[in-house]
Design a protein around this motif. Structure first.
Motif, short mmCIF file in Angstrom:
data_model
loop_
_atom_site.label_atom_id
_atom_site.label_comp_id
_atom_site.label_asym_id
_atom_site.label_seq_id
_atom_site.Cartn_x
_atom_site.Cartn_y
_atom_site.Cartn_z
N GLU A 69 66.96 -7.01 72.35
CA GLU A 69 65.89 -6.55 72.14
C GLU A 69 64.95 -6.09 73.57
OE1 GLU A 69 62.81 -9.87 71.14
OE2 GLU A 69 64.42 -11.17 71.96
N ASN A 80 59.02 -4.66 73.53
CA ASN A 80 57.95 -4.29 72.54
C ASN A 80 56.75 -5.13 73.02
OD1 ASN A 80 56.64 -2.95 70.35
ND2 ASN A 80 56.76 -4.47 69.16
N LYS A 137 61.87 0.39 59.41
CA LYS A 137 61.82 -1.23 59.03
C LYS A 137 61.35 -1.93 60.48
CE LYS A 137 65.26 -5.06 57.94
NZ LYS A 137 66.60 -5.33 57.64
N ASN A 138 61.90 -1.37 61.64
CA ASN A 138 61.46 -1.87 62.73
C ASN A 138 59.85 -1.97 63.04
OD1 ASN A 138 63.60 -3.01 64.34
ND2 ASN A 138 64.58 -1.07 64.19
N LEU A 188 68.33 5.93 66.98
CA LEU A 188 67.42 4.81 67.35
C LEU A 188 67.42 4.22 68.80
CD1 LEU A 188 65.09 3.02 66.38
CD2 LEU A 188 66.99 1.37 65.27
N ASN A 218 64.42 4.43 71.41
CA ASN A 218 64.08 3.39 72.04
C ASN A 218 64.26 3.67 73.74
OD1 ASN A 218 62.96 1.96 69.89
ND2 ASN A 218 65.17 0.96 69.67
N LYS A 261 66.04 2.44 59.64
CA LYS A 261 65.96 1.53 60.83
C LYS A 261 64.74 1.48 61.61
CE LYS A 261 70.89 1.16 62.13
NZ LYS A 261 71.97 1.98 63.29
N LYS A 308 58.50 -4.63 65.42
CA LYS A 308 59.44 -4.68 66.60
C LYS A 308 59.22 -3.37 67.39
CE LYS A 308 62.76 -7.52 64.68
NZ LYS A 308 64.27 -7.87 64.11
N ILE A 309 58.85 -2.19 66.93
CA ILE A 309 58.35 -1.11 67.74
C ILE A 309 57.01 -0.69 67.18
CG2 ILE A 309 60.77 -0.15 68.11
CD1 ILE A 309 60.26 1.68 65.78
#
Length: 697
Positions: free
Chosen positions: A159, A188, A63-64, A86, A90, A60, A69-70
């Motif tokens: 998100e 983000n 991939k993010n 995760l 975050n 995860k 995305k991060i």
């Protein structure tokens, strides 16, 4: 994107090509060394130096990060190794950014502290075990934040991450004035705050371009708190900061939409005394045309305020079309001129200003008197100077610029007087005419741009008119570098250098509090919250009318008249209170000790002399004080607030509206003396006497 893991091997299949450096850097952040790497058609086969644990979480995060995305380098791998989920990772990143805004420490230091004391981060009830004072502060505030989080949107798996904090429980640990309720939004692409003094609070939402955006929002919330003394809700302010340096307008709109939607996650969607149901917003710097966007989100989400959520939309009052903020500011400043037998709306008044004719407050303001003699104006990109303006020609030209939303560079040269010029602020130096040299008392054709602006702000004119954002004046004793508006540090002047007869603050925070006091000893000034109160006042009327489904546009003229009453009465009340003694001021200030934020704001004035800015702040906090103390309710005062035929029986803020009407009535009539031997019975007696004598007429 697909990621497959088998012991020390992983395969990444991506629709878009990845760079080798990108993959290597990211895996090194997870403390893996790449042994082999084969690529073919967006397929990457990699062997690392040790087995990959916790495969699902690793997948995860990886991939993010690869999808953007991060952030790829935010030490997430440490939390991965410490077995945080995760969602936890975050959330901790959001908390660290938030803490960096409310404390003096960097995000990097806070994250490193989280990692170093991961056991405490997992369980904040543990004892703080560190000899390092800075680390101790970070961990202490972390515990207080976690303990006082009222609500989050984490369960929605969106998100954006948003959380609401009951900050009043630990704001004594923070510096300066702080809100009682605070919300933070992290994404983000951006992050933002919303600060409120109570559950029923309102204020604008701005797009901030300051890295220390919370400090900017906090200063504005403080101003909003005493500006809101004349309306129903307490002070609030919100703002968001985008990580891109130069985002497009579409990017700003997208971030605003996500920010508003996330804040709505933290609101109770049903009405009740124990509910946090009141959440309304307004346009501000960078969001002036976003009200309809906010209302669409609120309606889509099913929030019962509907299009009362954001004032100023297509079904509301357009501040710029009505020119209400400028009209209110000039009405307020007119008190200075009436006392020397002049009228700001009719007589010839010489002006130096800050703003552009494209702007709401400056543009509208400079069209409200055909006899304004505008000598100079400073906008963000240009400097306009007209040493000897033709009053009729210049008015018509200003009108043309305003109606066509044009900047100073489009000013018709034929309408300018001899030696006039429009300068580009991006240039370090300017070549000036003999006429301008004479105007500013400068003995050379060449002048530094910053010095030119300073000289214009110091010109001897009737009125210095602030119609745009920025802090341009400090007290002579204040250190320039410590003023929060860094952008205008090089053009900021001292208050004792102003030669204008009066100052009108159409914009917030144009001067520091101490600067107002210093200038008021030789010139005429009120307070930004007095001068530009009409905008927030009319927005509050709009919200309260919409909450009972009234057609707000039908009552525009009536509402404007009600709003301007405060811009007439408050400056008049200040003038009447100028006869008070220093002993009275001390006594009244002591009475107000228990009003939220009063002590912090008042001590920045550092004076108990009967000067206008001192009296203005006392006046507004007297209203806040009395609103808190009133413990009776009479619906007849609702009739004074609403247009006559309005049915207000089901209004959710009936009690608050009546208390506000009573407060404005008694304080405007009796001033600060109402605080002497104060009691609720005294207010009742004043109201009865007022009805008998009909004093308001």
């Amino acid at each position: 994107m697909q990621i497959k893991i088998n012991e020390k091997n992983l395969t990444i299949t991506s629709q878009n090509p990845l760079t080798i450096n990108e993959i290597v850097d990211l895996l090194e952040n997870f403390q893996f060394t790449i042994q082999k790497l084969n690529t073919s058609q967006n397929n990457y086969e990699i062997e690392v130096n040790k087995p990959i644990k916790n495969k699902e979480l690793f997948t995860k995060i990886l991939k993010n990060a690869l999808l953007g995305k991060i952030p790829k380098k935010c030490k997430l791998y440490y939390f991965y190794q410490l077995d945080f989920s995760l969602k936890e990772i975050n959330f901790l990143r959001a908390l660290a950014i938030y803490q960096s805004q409310i404390m003096k420490f960097s995000y990097e230091f806070i994250i490193n502290t989280y990692i170093k004391y991961s056991s405490f981060i997992k369980n904040p009830s543990l004892e703080i075990d560190t000899d390092n004072q800075s680390e101790h502060q970070v961990l202490l505030i972390f515990r207080e934040i976690k303990k006082n989080i009222i609500k989050t949107n984490l369960e929605k798996n969106k998100e954006t991450i948003a959380f609401k904090i009951d900050i009043k429980n630990f704001k004594h640990l923070l510096k300066g004035i702080n809100p009682n309720i605070e919300s933070f939004v992290y994404h983000n692409d951006f992050c933002g705050v919303h600060l409120r003094m109570s559950k029923i609070s309102r204020g604008g939402i701005r797009y901030s371009q300051r890295v220390d955006f919370r400090e900017e929002i906090k200063d504005l919330m403080t101003t909003q708190q005493y500006k809101n003394a004349i309306i129903i809700p307490n002070g609030a302010k919100g703002g968001f900061f985008i990580f891109d340096e130069n985002p497009s307008r579409e990017k700003i709109k997208k971030c605003y939409s996500l920010y508003i939607d996330a804040l709505l996650d933290l609101v109770d969607f049903e009405y009740g005394e124990d509910k946090d149901f009141y959440f309304v917003v307004a346009a501000d710097k960078g969001t002036s045309d976003f009200s309809d966007i906010a209302n669409e989100i609120a309606i889509k989400r099913g929030y019962f305020f509907k299009d009362a959520f954001a004032s100023g939309g297509k079904n509301g009052y357009s501040h710029k079309k009505l020119g209400i903020t400028a009209l209110g500011a000039l009405t307020s400043a007119n008190r200075h001129f009436l006392e020397i037998n002049k009228n700001i709306f009719k007589d010839e008044i010489s002006v130096v200003g800050v703003g552009s004719m494209r702007g709401d407050v400056f543009g509208n303001g400079m069209l409200m008197n055909e006899n304004f003699k505008l000598i100079a104006a400073i906008s963000s990109k240009e400097i306009f100077i007209d040493p000897n303006p033709d009053i009729k020609k210049s008015f018509l030209e200003r009108k043309r610029l305003f109606e066509n939303s044009l900047s100073w560079k489009h000013y018709e040269k034929k309408a300018l007087s001899k030696g006039a010029a429009i300068f580009d602020r991006s240039k370090k130096t300017q070549k000036i005419s003999n006429e301008i040299q004479k105007l500013i008392n400068h003995d050379s054709q060449i002048i530094q741009t910053d010095e030119l602006i300073k000289k214009l702000l110091k010109l001897k004119v009737d009125m210095l008119y602030f119609g745009a954002i920025g802090t341009y004046v400090k007290a002579s004793e204040e250190i320039n570098e410590l003023i929060s508006d860094k952008q205008n540090a090089d053009i900021r002047i001292d208050a004792n250098e102003i030669k204008a007869f009066c100052v009108c603050e159409g914009a917030n925070l144009a001067m520091t509090n101490k600067a107002r006091v210093e200038y008021s000893q030789k010139g005429r000034i009120n307070l930004d919250a007095i001068d530009n109160s009409a905008g927030v006042n009319i927005s509050d009327y709009e919200v309260n009318l919409k909450l009972i489904n009234a057609d707000v546009l039908k009552y525009t003229d009536i509402v404007i008249k009600k709003v301007l009453t405060q811009n007439i009465m408050q400056p008049l009340r200040i003038s009447l209170d100028e006869k008070l003694s220093e002993e009275d001021i001390k006594e009244f200030a002591n009475t107000l000790q228990n009003v939220e934020t009063f002590n912090e704001v008042f001590k920045t004035f550092d004076s108990t002399k009967p000067l206008r800015p001192i009296l203005a702040i006392l006046l507004l906090y007297t209203k806040l004080f009395i609103k808190e103390k009133i413990d009776f309710f009479d619906e007849k005062y609702l009739k004074e607030y609403f247009p006559l035929e309005i049915d207000y029986e089901k209004h959710i803020l009936k009690k608050e509206i009546a208390k506000t009407v009573i407060t404005n009535k008694v304080v405007n009539l009796y001033g600060l003396k109402i605080l002497k031997n104060f009691s609720t019975q005294k207010i009742i007696n004043i109201l009865i006497l007022n009805e008998v004598l009909n004093l308001e007429k």
